[in-house]
Design a protein around this motif. Structure first.
Motif, PDB file in Angstrom:
ATOM      1  N   VAL A 292       6.648 -31.002   3.688  1.00 58.59           N
ATOM      2  CA  VAL A 292       6.081 -30.249   2.562  1.00 58.59           C
ATOM      3  C   VAL A 292       7.182 -29.474   1.851  1.00 58.59           C
ATOM      4  CG1 VAL A 292       4.560 -28.324   1.914  1.00 58.59           C
ATOM      5  CG2 VAL A 292       3.743 -30.064   3.500  1.00 58.59           C
ATOM      6  N   ALA A 293       8.034 -28.810   2.610  1.00 60.62           N
ATOM      7  CA  ALA A 293       9.100 -27.987   2.015  1.00 60.62           C
ATOM      8  C   ALA A 293      10.036 -28.825   1.144  1.00 60.62           C
ATOM      9  CB  ALA A 293       9.882 -27.275   3.116  1.00 60.62           C
TER      10      ALA A 293
ATOM     11  N   TYR B  93      -3.149 -31.796   2.195  1.00 59.13           N
ATOM     12  CA  TYR B  93      -2.170 -31.624   1.120  1.00 59.13           C
ATOM     13  C   TYR B  93      -2.838 -31.774  -0.247  1.00 59.13           C
ATOM     14  CZ  TYR B  93       2.597 -31.966  -0.829  1.00 59.13           C
ATOM     15  OH  TYR B  93       3.763 -31.743  -1.514  1.00 59.13           O
TER      16      TYR B  93
ATOM     17  N   PHE C 169       8.149 -30.209  -1.968  1.00 61.77           N
ATOM     18  CA  PHE C 169       7.893 -29.133  -2.922  1.00 61.77           C
ATOM     19  C   PHE C 169       9.164 -28.731  -3.668  1.00 61.77           C
ATOM     20  CE2 PHE C 169       4.557 -26.205  -4.162  1.00 61.77           C
ATOM     21  CZ  PHE C 169       3.427 -26.816  -3.649  1.00 61.77           C
TER      22      PHE C 169
ATOM     23  N   ASN D 214       5.983 -21.038  -7.700  1.00 61.09           N
ATOM     24  CA  ASN D 214       5.940 -22.241  -6.889  1.00 61.09           C
ATOM     25  C   ASN D 214       6.161 -21.966  -5.406  1.00 61.09           C
ATOM     26  OD1 ASN D 214       5.412 -24.866  -8.444  1.00 61.09           O
ATOM     27  ND2 ASN D 214       6.629 -23.604  -9.821  1.00 61.09           N
TER      28      ASN D 214
ATOM     29  N   SER E 288       5.478 -35.764  -5.361  1.00 60.26           N
ATOM     30  CA  SER E 288       5.427 -34.916  -4.179  1.00 60.26           C
ATOM     31  C   SER E 288       4.815 -35.646  -2.982  1.00 60.26           C
ATOM     32  CB  SER E 288       4.638 -33.640  -4.501  1.00 60.26           C
ATOM     33  OG  SER E 288       4.656 -32.769  -3.412  1.00 60.26           O
TER      34      SER E 288
ATOM     35  N   THR F  42       0.056 -24.103   0.209  1.00 61.38           N
ATOM     36  CA  THR F  42       0.022 -25.472   0.721  1.00 61.38           C
ATOM     37  C   THR F  42       0.338 -25.506   2.215  1.00 61.38           C
ATOM     38  OG1 THR F  42       0.667 -26.304  -1.440  1.00 61.38           O
ATOM     39  CG2 THR F  42       0.970 -27.795   0.425  1.00 61.38           C
ATOM     40  N   GLU F  43       1.393 -24.816   2.611  1.00 57.70           N
ATOM     41  CA  GLU F  43       1.745 -24.761   4.031  1.00 57.70           C
ATOM     42  C   GLU F  43       0.606 -24.131   4.851  1.00 57.70           C
ATOM     43  OE1 GLU F  43       4.091 -26.264   5.528  1.00 57.70           O
ATOM     44  OE2 GLU F  43       5.891 -26.307   4.289  1.00 57.70           O
TER      45      GLU F  43
ATOM     46  N   THR G 123       9.287 -29.266  -7.589  1.00 55.66           N
ATOM     47  CA  THR G 123       9.344 -28.035  -8.383  1.00 55.66           C
ATOM     48  C   THR G 123      10.451 -28.105  -9.424  1.00 55.66           C
ATOM     49  OG1 THR G 123       8.382 -26.693  -6.639  1.00 55.66           O
ATOM     50  CG2 THR G 123       9.692 -25.524  -8.279  1.00 55.66           C
TER      51      THR G 123
ATOM     52  N   TRP H  28       3.659 -23.128  -2.691  1.00 57.39           N
ATOM     53  CA  TRP H  28       4.143 -23.767  -1.470  1.00 57.39           C
ATOM     54  C   TRP H  28       3.549 -23.082  -0.242  1.00 57.39           C
ATOM     55  CZ3 TRP H  28       7.518 -21.338   2.093  1.00 57.39           C
ATOM     56  CH2 TRP H  28       7.950 -22.155   3.148  1.00 57.39           C
TER      57      TRP H  28
END
Length: 157
Positions: A42-43, A111, A46, A81, A23, A88-89, A50, A85
């Motif tokens: 990030v998207a 992160y 992830f 997940n 990641s 995380t965002e 995932t 996510w």
């Protein structure tokens, strides 16, 4: 925690370390090399991690090799997940609001903080929610003499 649960926790940790490296590598590839910006970096990272995590956890961590992947199992894995996510965002967004535009190093620190924050809830969710039915079904199939009602073991006679 029994031996099997400990083994699974360790394996989830190993898969987690592998997926964290994957990641972070993908995150930095999108952020630094392709200059995508932290949200989409990030998207994308992830989404890919995932998918890899699902495969590794189902087959290796929980040893579910029956080829029977249910829509419920897959949907719950992705729902957990997506929540991770979002955390995380949110962590990166809050960091960006507090410290201003994040440098690559600051984005990586945020992160990492988010990755640590979501670790234990993800393990518990994978074991109990996502793969719980399949784990229980596998255990029941492996037990030739299931307990009778009332907690007594069946006798062979």
């Amino acid at each position: 925690m029994n031996g099997e649960a400990l083994s699974q926790f360790i394996k989830v940790g190993i898969v987690g370390v592998f997926n964290t490296i994957l990641s972070f590598s993908l995150f930095n590839l999108f952020l630094v090399v392709f200059d995508v910006g932290w949200f989409w970096s990030v998207a994308a990272a992830f989404a890919i991690a995932t998918f890899v995590s699902y495969l590794l956890n189902r087959r290796w961590t929980f040893r579910l090799e029956d080829g029977r992947v249910s829509a419920r199992e897959t949907a719950s894995f992705y729902a957990i997940n997506v929540a991770a996510w979002a955390v995380t965002e949110a962590t990166l967004w809050i960091s960006d609001v507090i410290w201003g535009p994040l440098t690559s190093v600051q984005a990586n620190v945020a992160y990492l903080a988010a990755s640590v924050l979501i670790l234990i809830p993800k393990f518990a969710s994978y074991r109990d929610v996502v793969f719980g039915r399949a784990i229980r079904a596998k255990a029941a199939a492996a037990d030739p003499l299931p307990a009778q009602s009332g907690g007594e073991e069946a006798s062979v006679g």
